[in-house]
Enzyme design. Structure first.
Site, PDB file in Angstrom:
ATOM      1  N   SER A  67      15.966  -5.829  -7.730  1.00  0.00           N
ATOM      2  CA  SER A  67      14.801  -6.185  -6.842  1.00  0.00           C
ATOM      3  C   SER A  67      14.658  -7.950  -7.239  1.00  0.00           C
ATOM      4  O   SER A  67      13.788  -7.987  -8.319  1.00  0.00           O
ATOM      5  CB  SER A  67      13.649  -5.276  -6.714  1.00  0.00           C
ATOM      6  OG  SER A  67      12.624  -6.192  -6.273  1.00  0.00           O
ATOM      7  N   GLY A 120       2.545  -2.890   2.074  1.00  0.00           N
ATOM      8  CA  GLY A 120       1.318  -2.490   2.274  1.00  0.00           C
ATOM      9  C   GLY A 120       0.538  -3.139   3.541  1.00  0.00           C
ATOM     10  O   GLY A 120      -0.866  -2.955   3.513  1.00  0.00           O
ATOM     11  N   ASP A 170       8.701   4.867  12.025  1.00  0.00           N
ATOM     12  CA  ASP A 170       9.060   3.693  11.241  1.00  0.00           C
ATOM     13  C   ASP A 170      10.648   3.576  11.403  1.00  0.00           C
ATOM     14  O   ASP A 170      11.204   2.312  11.478  1.00  0.00           O
ATOM     15  CB  ASP A 170       8.632   3.355  10.007  1.00  0.00           C
ATOM     16  CG  ASP A 170       6.938   3.758   9.993  1.00  0.00           C
ATOM     17  OD1 ASP A 170       6.391   3.765  11.216  1.00  0.00           O
ATOM     18  OD2 ASP A 170       6.320   3.877   8.945  1.00  0.00           O
TER      19      ASP A 170
HETATM   20  C1  GLA Z   1       3.023   5.671   8.962  1.00  0.00           C
HETATM   21  C2  GLA Z   1       4.070   6.459   9.090  1.00  0.00           C
HETATM   22  C3  GLA Z   1       4.622   6.839  10.456  1.00  0.00           C
HETATM   23  C4  GLA Z   1       3.440   7.075  11.447  1.00  0.00           C
HETATM   24  C5  GLA Z   1       2.403   5.997  11.243  1.00  0.00           C
HETATM   25  C6  GLA Z   1       1.050   6.306  12.081  1.00  0.00           C
HETATM   26  O1  GLA Z   1       3.487   4.357   9.344  1.00  0.00           O
HETATM   27  O2  GLA Z   1       5.293   6.162   8.306  1.00  0.00           O
HETATM   28  O3  GLA Z   1       5.539   7.744  10.626  1.00  0.00           O
HETATM   29  O4  GLA Z   1       2.745   8.422  11.369  1.00  0.00           O
HETATM   30  O5  GLA Z   1       2.047   5.806   9.864  1.00  0.00           O
HETATM   31  O6  GLA Z   1       1.215   6.145  13.273  1.00  0.00           O
END
Ligand code: GLA
Length: 383
Positions: A67, A120, A170
């Site tokens: 990393s 984060g 995501d």
């Molecule tokens: C995080 C999770 C997603 C989603 C969002 C809230 O990013 O990884 O799957 O649930 O929170 O929308």
């Protein structure tokens, strides 16, 4: 993020030879928060910040990973008992394991990687990391895994190796991202549509509260459990309700006495949010950004008061946005810290940023960060 930077580190750490280079982005989400694991809709887009990894197969059964950002080096094998201790390495290990569990054969590799998605900040740095390796290993070992399954490999990595029972948004956004387009994804059917997003006269900007969110072992999983309990109660009267996405407020009210007040509030938020995504889609068809913005503010209120995933700093940033006449503003992502996403008219943009930064600094003694949103492509090979 510079590919050359990653390449030079790779060469330094792995004896001068180069490999292949892959990248995957973080994401924004216009609206539809905590709806993905409730079978609802989300509206994300990939951003121009992400992860870049140089990878070279090493002919062994070991992964040697560096990393660059953390200046940390880890070696691990590909069997379940070989799990690394470093939390960052679990994402790579998890992706390898999830690929193997699906019946594919992979071998060892050397890799160095770095990223510029702020950690984060609710912009999915972890999904960017998972997608980078899922996409790369699929390509390098010619596995023929489709893009949905690559996203699911990232999601299962979170579930089985990182302790976050996340939805699919995501990883989907990171793999499927397309320059200039947001994507509306139906998280039950997995049908999706690209929405070119070039709002005339408006800009999207993120303001990072620099309050770090931690989803691992966090209230995130508890939110999900609340939703599941609400569904279980509603199902007794309405067997077709598979997810909160299928439920109405009337159905929820029928079981109000049977579930906790907290579970009720969580479900109320989700039912509202599923509808707001649809409202925003309609409004976008008509270029009606005022309605888009209004729904964003409603999402913020719901996330703050009903779902309780906001924090003081994010509520403060939301209030400032309102005071400055920003069209729409809300906490973005899982919550508990991170960024607000703001839909801002061009003519007040500079003034808003200046005011938000100054007031935030005055109140909390820390400097918020500003990221102008550039909607970009998903997972890809760079070299
Ligand atoms: C995080 C999770 C997603 C989603 C969002 C809230 O990013 O990884 O799957 O649930 O929170 O929308």
């Amino acid at each position: 993020m510079e590919m050359e930077h990653v390449r030079s580190r790779f060469i330094k750490h792995f004896n001068g030879e180069t490999g292949s280079v892959y990248a995957s982005p973080g994401r924004i989400n216009l609206i539809g928060e905590h709806t993905d694991y409730n079978g609802g809709f989300v509206f994300p887009g990939a951003v121009d910040k992400g992860m870049i990894a140089e990878i070279k197969l090493n002919g062994t059964d070991k992964v040697r990973a560096y990393s660059i950002d953390l200046k940390d080096y880890v070696e691990f094998g590909l069997n379940e008992e070989d799990a690394p201790h470093a939390s960052w390495a679990k994402y790579i290990f998890g992706v390898c394991r999830e690929i193997i569990k699906r019946g594919y054969k992979i071998g060892g590799f050397d890799t160095a990687f770095a990223g510029d998605v702020p950690l984060g900040a609710g912009m999915s740095s972890s999904a960017a990391l998972e997608s980078t390796f899922a996409f790369a290993l699929n390509d390098m070992f010619n596995l023929g895994i489709d893009k949905f399954e690559l996203a699911r490999i990232g999601q299962s990595t979170e579930h089985n190796y990182c302790g976050v029972m996340c939805g699919i948004m995501d990883q989907f956004a990171s793999v499927f991202g397309k320059e200039g387009s947001l994507m509306r994804l139906d998280c039950r059917s997995m049908e999706y549509e690209y929405f070119p997003f070039h709002p005339k006269g408006y800009r999207l900007v993120l303001i990072d509260s620099v309050v770090k969110h931690v989803l691992v072992d966090s209230p995130y999983n508890k939110r999900r459990q609340s939703c599941e309990r609400a569904v279980a109660a509603i199902q007794k009267n309405h067997p077709h309700v598979e997810f909160l996405r299928d439920a109405t407020m009337d159905m929820l009210n029928e079981v109000k006495a049977e579930i906790s007040a907290e579970d009720y509030m969580r479900a109320e938020y989700v039912i509202g949010e599923v509808q707001r995504v649809l409202n925003v889609c309609d409004a976008l068809e008509k270029d009606d950004y005022e309605t888009v913005g209004k729904n964003m503010y409603e999402t913020h209120a719901g996330m703050s008061k009903l779902y309780e995933v906001s924090c003081e700093e994010l509520d403060f940033l939301n209030d400032i946005a309102k005071e400055c006449g920003v069209t729409g503003s809300r906490i973005m992502g899982g919550g508990f810290g991170g960024c607000t996403i703001n839909l801002v008219k061009d003519e007040i943009y500079d003034k808003f940023i200046e005011t938000a930064l100054a007031k935030y600094k005055e109140k909390y003694g820390k400097t918020a960060k500003v990221y102008a949103v550039k909607i970009s492509d998903g997972s890809r090979r760079l070299a």
